[in-house]
Design a protein around this motif. Structure first.
Motif, PDB file in Angstrom:
ATOM      1  N   TYR A 339       0.833  -1.210   0.000  1.00  0.00           N
ATOM      2  CA  TYR A 339       0.000   0.000   0.000  1.00  0.00           C
ATOM      3  C   TYR A 339       0.870   1.264   0.000  1.00  0.00           C
ATOM      4  O   TYR A 339       0.559   2.248  -0.656  1.00  0.00           O
ATOM      5  CB  TYR A 339      -0.894  -0.040   1.248  1.00  0.00           C
ATOM      6  N   PRO A 354      -7.113   1.703  -1.117  1.00  0.00           N
ATOM      7  CA  PRO A 354      -7.362   0.512  -0.285  1.00  0.00           C
ATOM      8  C   PRO A 354      -8.134  -0.601  -0.997  1.00  0.00           C
ATOM      9  O   PRO A 354      -7.779  -1.775  -0.878  1.00  0.00           O
ATOM     10  CB  PRO A 354      -8.176   1.066   0.887  1.00  0.00           C
ATOM     11  N   THR A 407      -5.815  -0.732   5.906  1.00  0.00           N
ATOM     12  CA  THR A 407      -4.517  -0.155   5.579  1.00  0.00           C
ATOM     13  C   THR A 407      -3.839   0.475   6.802  1.00  0.00           C
ATOM     14  O   THR A 407      -2.625   0.574   6.831  1.00  0.00           O
ATOM     15  CB  THR A 407      -4.655   0.932   4.492  1.00  0.00           C
TER      16      THR A 407
END
Ligand SMILES: [Zn+2]
Length: 458
Positions: A339, A354, A407
């Protein structure tokens, strides 16, 4: 009898839908190894009044994670004292850390112990399916028997294969490759086929392993394609994890060019890494519909750069997440790194939102393994591979915030209950299929034995 998992925050995760349907106070009904209904809790409870009940109040109900590239026996190399003065390049890491100090001295017992441990840790942190690739040339024939026994016992879903490679243990690949080594690899994959046919539950399936384009001759690469077509098993391979120049120097061509010309590429191929690619290389992988297993942490460890994942996703290529089992076995760590690293690399906070990250570790993983009709989302008719998370979050986890939770604060420790194929394999954060302390002690003993073969006594 049916089981209703009720009163949870249900996340279905259909692909490319910003996370799929989100049902607050939702339920999932499973019967045997199959999901039969997904919907509002009250409605499903009245439809299934006699079902066994599992209350998921305060928990998330979602599909289990799918990791498209692992080497579970690598666990034995975790924390091994390493003489870093010998590791000046990725080449050294491959030759020393990967082969000489690990794969070439791995035994069947070591594979059994490390695979049991890795499967346990992955299940406990929410990974329900892995695609595992084994190389242990000095344990031939038969190392996959140990993998199968461990995977079967612990209860994770897996695709499995042995790495076909012409590499000769103890000899530099720059000096010599031996096609006979590759034949021994094919034979091991064939043995796996026979072994799996006697298991009968279909939770472990074969996927032919091929090490790389640079450790195999063109004849072996062609043979791999024929083998995969004959057995309908697909291929797992490493592509472009080393600098492109190496293959160009050897063949005058890049790895994607060599592999395409020898007919190996296709939509049944899962390719790990895929880092050093030109625009032309990327097009080759795209037009052959190759599935990518992105392994951001090992790519960083080797100083190999950042794969062009954002461009792959823009092109609509199927990018899943892998992790080599080189670091932790908690998928949450690889998710968070994935991420973040592309945002840093592109100096752009908008890349890898996300929902796209979740697609990679769920539906894209399922598709990469050719299992998109069986796993990766919560949908009636699919396998009951389901995880329940109990978020340890300082703020409310609601339908509006749940994507941020994955996340920002999610870790594998939040995984409370895990079902694979309808079987409860983790309950209240404990493995139900084995003795955790015994599994860990066995792995430590095998780790100690392997390190001793490297002259390290602890
Ligand atoms: Zn790998």
């Amino acid at each position: 009898m049916a089981l209703i998992i009720r009163n949870g925050l249900v996340l279905t995760f259909e692909p490319d839908t910003l996370g799929g349907e989100i049902i607050d106070n939702g339920a999932v009904v499973i019967d045997g190894n199959t999901i039969v209904r997904v919907g509002p809790s009250g409605q499903l409870e009245s439809e299934y009044p006699n079902a066994e009940v599992l209350d998921a109040g305060g928990k998330i109900i979602m599909p289990g994670f799918v990791i498209a590239h692992t080497h579970m026996p690598y666990v034995l190399g975790h924390n091994q004292p390493v003489d870093f003065s010998q590791l000046r390049s990725f080449w050294d890491m491959l030759q020393k850390m990967g082969w000489e100090w690990l794969e070439d001295i791995t035994t069947g017992e070591g594979i059994y112990a490390s695979t049991r441990y890795a499967a346990m840790k992955m299940l406990k942190s929410g990974t329900t399916t892995v695609c595992d690739l084994v190389e242990a040339p000095n344990a031939l024939p038969g190392p996959l028997e140990y993998s199968v026994r461990a995977i079967d016992e612990i209860g994770i879903r897996a695709q499995l294969g042995y790495e076909v490679s012409e590499r000769v243990p103890g000899v530099s690949i720059l000096e010599k490759l031996d096609p006979e080594m590759a034949q021994r690899g094919f034979e091991e994959n064939l043995r796996l086929f026979k072994q799996l046919s006697s298991l009968n539950h279909g939770r472990i399936t074969p996927r032919l392993g091929v090490h790389t384009a640079y450790t195999n001759s063109f004849e072996t690469l062609k043979q791999a394609r024929t083998y995969a077509d004959t057995h309908g098993c697909g291929i797992q391979i490493h592509i472009a994890e080393i600098p492109r120049a190496f293959l160009v120097e050897k063949y005058g061509k890049s790895a994607p060019e060599v592999l395409e010309e020898n007919g190996l590429l296709g939509s049944d191929v899962v390719a790990a890494h895929c880092i050093d690619l030109t625009d032309g290389d990327l097009e080759i992988l795209e037009r052959n519909k190759v599935n990518i297993a992105h392994t951001p942490m090992t790519n960083s460890l080797g100083g190999n750069g950042v794969a062009r994942v954002t461009e792959m996703l823009e092109k609509g290529m199927n990018v899943a997440l892998g992790h080599d089992c080189f670091f932790t076995l908690d998928t949450a760590e690889y998710m968070r790194y994935c991420y973040l690293v592309h945002k840093a690399h592109h100096a752009n906070p908008m890349v890898i939102p996300p929902f796209q990250l979740m697609d990679m570790v769920l539906s894209h993983g399922a598709k990469a393994l050719g299992m998109e009709h069986q796993i990766g989302t919560l949908k009636p008719g699919k396998k009951a591979d389901i995880i329940l998370l109990e978020p340890d979050s300082p703020t409310p986890v609601t339908p509006a915030t749940v994507m941020s939770y994955f996340t920002m604060t999610f870790t594998g420790r939040d995984v409370h209950t895990v079902f694979v194929d309808g079987r409860k394999v983790v309950e209240d954060r404990r493995l139900t299929t084995g003795d955790e302390e015994e599994i860990k002690a066995d792995c430590i003993a095998e780790g100690r034995a392997l390190w001793k073969r490297n002259g390290i006594s602890v």
